[in-house]
Design an enzyme around this catalytic site. Structure first.
Site, PDB file in Angstrom:
ATOM      1  N   LYS A  82     -51.392  -0.848  42.259  1.00  0.00           N
ATOM      2  CA  LYS A  82     -50.278   0.039  42.612  1.00  0.00           C
ATOM      3  C   LYS A  82     -50.567   1.405  42.026  1.00  0.00           C
ATOM      4  CE  LYS A  82     -45.507  -0.795  42.643  1.00  0.00           C
ATOM      5  NZ  LYS A  82     -44.298  -1.383  42.025  1.00  0.00           N
TER       6      LYS A  82
HETATM    7  O1  G3P Z   1     -40.847  -1.648  42.988  1.00  0.00           O
HETATM    8  C1  G3P Z   1     -40.189  -0.447  42.641  1.00  0.00           C
HETATM    9  C2  G3P Z   1     -38.901  -0.751  42.057  1.00  0.00           C
HETATM   10  O2  G3P Z   1     -39.109  -1.663  41.013  1.00  0.00           O
HETATM   11  C3  G3P Z   1     -38.054   0.369  41.580  1.00  0.00           C
HETATM   12  O3  G3P Z   1     -36.808  -0.207  41.483  1.00  0.00           O
HETATM   13  O4  G3P Z   1     -34.551  -0.588  40.671  1.00  0.00           O
HETATM   14  O5  G3P Z   1     -36.145   0.774  39.300  1.00  0.00           O
HETATM   15  O6  G3P Z   1     -35.206   1.681  41.419  1.00  0.00           O
HETATM   16  P1  G3P Z   1     -35.617   0.462  40.676  1.00  0.00           P
END
Ligand code: G3P
Length: 214
Positions: A82
């Site tokens: 990633k």
């Molecule tokens: O995969 C990306 C994701 O984990 C971001 O999520 O909830 O931190 O916006 P969040």
């Protein structure tokens, strides 16, 4: 679908559903587990998913490439890389894919179709637009996904969109309708997508009535 977690209990539980084809993580998700990254990566790999995406860390392309090489040195073919998509990220994607064309790369931290389009051109195999983070900053996440998908389809590119960052189950459906090929779900969103209170109540009643007919 993908599961967006580094929690082993969540991975073990969700894997039984047959819904998930891989795991995505990021440094924040791993940090939440209060474990060493490489140890946890090894533990997740031992659960035998076809792919586990691990995010590289670094302020320069050199640092990110070194981290990517380190992750590859674990020697497991299920590891995907990633890479967050700023300018350094594009350089990292381009050089990494030159060295390792067969290793899947997921361009991440995408807040706009502009980043996603450049990620396609740089060589990303997959893209992770951040749905909730776009919505809370006033961006129409679904229009951005639609624009990315249109760019991909019109050029016959093989890049796939894995929509990420979900806080509401309905947003998963909307992301898919907008053109995401798939989504990566936090465990709680997976549960909310299927264990609706009305469904649980209906199933309880069916079970009660069903047992009375035995
Ligand atoms: O995969 C990306 C994701 O984990 C971001 O999520 O909830 O931190 O916006 P969040």
């Amino acid at each position: 679908m993908f599961l967006d977690t580094a929690n082993l209990d969540e991975i073990r539980s969700a894997s039984k559903s047959g819904v998930f084809r891989g795991i995505t993580t990021n440094p924040t998700i791993l940090n939440r587990e209060k474990v060493n990254r490489d140890e946890r990566v090894g533990e997740i790999l031992a659960l035998s998913f076809p792919i586990l995406y691990v995010q590289v860390v670094g302020d320069t392309a050199q640092e990110r490439l070194e981290d990517a090489e380190h992750l590859l040195s674990i020697g497991n073919p299920s590891i995907g890389i990633k890479i967050p998509l700023d300018q350094i990220g594009l350089q990292t994607v381009h050089e990494f894919k030159r060295r390792h064309p067969a290793v899947p790369v997921l361009g991440t931290a995408i807040y706009s179709a502009t980043q996603g389009i450049l990620g396609v051109l740089a060589g990303c195999d997959t893209l992770a637009p951040y749905v909730n983070r776009m919505l809370v900053s006033g961006v129409d996440a679904y229009a951005e996904i639609e624009a990315m998908r249109q760019f991909i389809d019109e050029r016959d590119a093989s890049t796939q969109i894995i929509a990420a960052s979900f806080k509401q189950p309905e947003h998963v459906v909307k992301a898919l309708s907008a053109g995401a090929h798939t989504c990566t779900l936090p465990y709680d969103i997976f549960v909310k997508m299927v264990d609706l209170p009305q469904a649980i109540d209906a199933i309880r009643v069916f079970n009660t009535h069903g047992k009375e007919t035995f």
